[in-house]
Design an enzyme around this catalytic site. Structure first.
Site, PDB file in Angstrom:
ATOM      1  N   ASP A  34       0.536  -0.862   0.082  1.00 44.27           N
ATOM      2  CA  ASP A  34       0.383  -0.446  -0.190  1.00 44.27           C
ATOM      3  C   ASP A  34       0.795   1.068   0.004  1.00 44.27           C
ATOM      4  OD1 ASP A  34      -2.215  -1.719   0.641  1.00 44.27           O
ATOM      5  OD2 ASP A  34      -1.988  -1.348   2.645  1.00 44.27           O
ATOM      6  N   ASP A  65      -1.911   7.434   3.495  1.00 44.30           N
ATOM      7  CA  ASP A  65      -1.745   9.128   2.235  1.00 44.30           C
ATOM      8  C   ASP A  65      -0.579  10.006   2.739  1.00 44.30           C
ATOM      9  OD1 ASP A  65      -2.896   9.715  -0.290  1.00 44.30           O
ATOM     10  OD2 ASP A  65      -3.375  10.938   1.323  1.00 44.30           O
ATOM     11  N   ASN A 109     -16.652   1.837   6.173  1.00 41.54           N
ATOM     12  CA  ASN A 109     -15.213   1.200   6.670  1.00 41.54           C
ATOM     13  C   ASN A 109     -14.579   2.265   6.522  1.00 41.54           C
ATOM     14  OD1 ASN A 109     -13.712  -0.698   8.331  1.00 41.54           O
ATOM     15  ND2 ASN A 109     -13.319  -1.121   6.978  1.00 41.54           N
ATOM     16  N   ILE A 120     -10.637   3.040   6.184  1.00 42.01           N
ATOM     17  CA  ILE A 120      -9.586   2.110   5.799  1.00 42.01           C
ATOM     18  C   ILE A 120      -9.581   3.355   4.321  1.00 42.01           C
ATOM     19  CG2 ILE A 120      -9.952   0.746   7.439  1.00 42.01           C
ATOM     20  CD1 ILE A 120     -10.154  -0.714   5.397  1.00 42.01           C
ATOM     21  N   SER A 125     -13.749   0.232   1.670  1.00 45.09           N
ATOM     22  CA  SER A 125     -13.404  -1.430   1.226  1.00 45.09           C
ATOM     23  C   SER A 125     -14.611  -2.117   1.758  1.00 45.09           C
ATOM     24  CB  SER A 125     -12.137  -1.274   1.892  1.00 45.09           C
ATOM     25  OG  SER A 125     -13.029  -1.902   3.383  1.00 45.09           O
ATOM     26  N   TRP A 176     -16.781  -2.675   2.759  1.00 41.97           N
ATOM     27  CA  TRP A 176     -18.661  -2.907   3.360  1.00 41.97           C
ATOM     28  C   TRP A 176     -19.317  -1.879   2.400  1.00 41.97           C
ATOM     29  CZ3 TRP A 176     -20.332  -4.574   8.260  1.00 41.97           C
ATOM     30  CH2 TRP A 176     -18.744  -5.620   8.626  1.00 41.97           C
ATOM     31  N   GLU A 181     -12.118  -1.477  -3.245  1.00 42.05           N
ATOM     32  CA  GLU A 181     -10.839  -0.597  -1.397  1.00 42.05           C
ATOM     33  C   GLU A 181      -9.777   0.031  -2.540  1.00 42.05           C
ATOM     34  OE1 GLU A 181      -9.827  -3.014   0.584  1.00 42.05           O
ATOM     35  OE2 GLU A 181      -8.320  -3.894  -0.567  1.00 42.05           O
TER      36      GLU A 181
END
Length: 308
Positions: free
Chosen positions: A28, A86, A139, A141, A158, A160, A195
């Site tokens: 990521d 990020d 969610n 995230i 993501s 959800w 996601e």
């Protein structure tokens, strides 16, 4: 590079990532060209793992963003390990967003830290930006920031029900009070499996890049990157056939090919006027180890991203 009718690239046309040396292991990735020169990449793993590079080709392990986890993280997991950071630069400082959660739950939170240099070990944490609970349909995230229409926005989310977005207060970097949660992308079937959003502006459009399917399973990972666009930051985002990303649309930009399996966890950064896509892949020639992928991001005549 020629495009297919739906603007996706054929598997045989996927370019390999830029050759890099040094510490290639990452998950990521978020990358930025520092004002002081050189590059930093932050990632999932450790207390936000850090890599430094002078030229974007040789990368060195540089520890973690934080020396130890802020205590509030333990409300959301028992490991103190954050996910999917990020990094951005705004108002004279660097901003680092990240998520704390546990696998399989939407009891999650996004936090933020700032630094004057962007370097590991210099970050001051400012706590919770936005959170989700088991009663929510999203969610909190995988955060990613973008400025649009004079406002600051954070896309996230993501599985959800897919990708969401909220407005942030530019002074605090946190969600505005009673913010509207905008829905940007999902799929019609459980587990949805969308996601890691990242939005960039090119021309008159905003482009939503997202990771689809399954990560984190080494060579069995099926992660792939899809994209849609909108003239409004809030959507609707559609693919080149006009299918909305809220209905499962999205042009395929990059998927596994050759040794480069499960491409995803992407972000975009600018370097010397050019756009670059950063992502991880699982190396089929190295026991599925996650590694850093970097490709230059070009744009077709009709305004769709193309990897080079």
């Amino acid at each position: 590079m020629a495009l297919l009718p739906n603007a996706a690239q054929a598997a045989e046309s996927y370019p390999d990532p830029r050759p890099i040396t040094g510490q290639q292991i990452i998950h990521d990735p978020t990358v930025i060209h520092l004002k002081s020169g050189g590059y930093v990449a932050y990632s999932t793993g450790g207390i936000i793992g850090a890599r430094l590079s002078k030229d974007g080709k040789q990368w060195d392990d540089s520890g973690n963003a934080f020396a130890e986890p802020p205590s509030w993280w333990y409300e959301y997991n028992n490991t103190g390990d954050p996910w999917a950071p990020d990094i951005s630069y705004r108002a004279g400082k660097y901003w680092l967003y990240y998520a704390v959660s546990s696998w399989g739950t939407n009891h999650s939170a996004i936090g933020v830290a700032t630094s004057s240099s962007g370097l590991p070990g210099t970050w001051t944490d400012h706590g919770k930006v936005f959170s989700s609970e088991r009663t929510d349909h999203w969610n909190a995230i995988d955060p990613a920031l973008i400025k649009a229409d004079g406002k600051l926005w954070m896309s996230f989310g993501s599985y959800w029900t897919g990708i969401r977005m909220v407005e942030l207060n530019p002074a605090t970097g946190k969600a505005v009070e009673d913010t509207t949660v905008h829905h940007l992308a999902t799929r019609p079937d459980v587990p949805y499996a969308v996601e890691g959003p990242y939005i960039v502006k090119h021309g008159r459009h905003y482009y939503l890049f997202a990771s689809y399917d399954a990560c984190c399973s080494g060579v069995n990972s099926t992660y792939k990157i899809k994209v849609g666009r909108s003239t409004d930051i809030k959507g609707p985002y559609v693919d080149s056939t006009g299918k909305p990303m809220l209905e499962g649309g999205g042009d395929l930009l990059l998927e596994g090919h050759g040794r480069f399996i499960g491409t995803g966890g992407q972000s975009v950064f600018k370097d010397k006027g050019e756009d670059w896509l950063a992502y991880h892949y699982y190396d089929a020639e190295d026991n599925g180890t996650p590694k850093l992928g970097l490709n230059r991001l070009g744009w077709s005549r009709d305004g769709w991203p193309v990897l080079k």
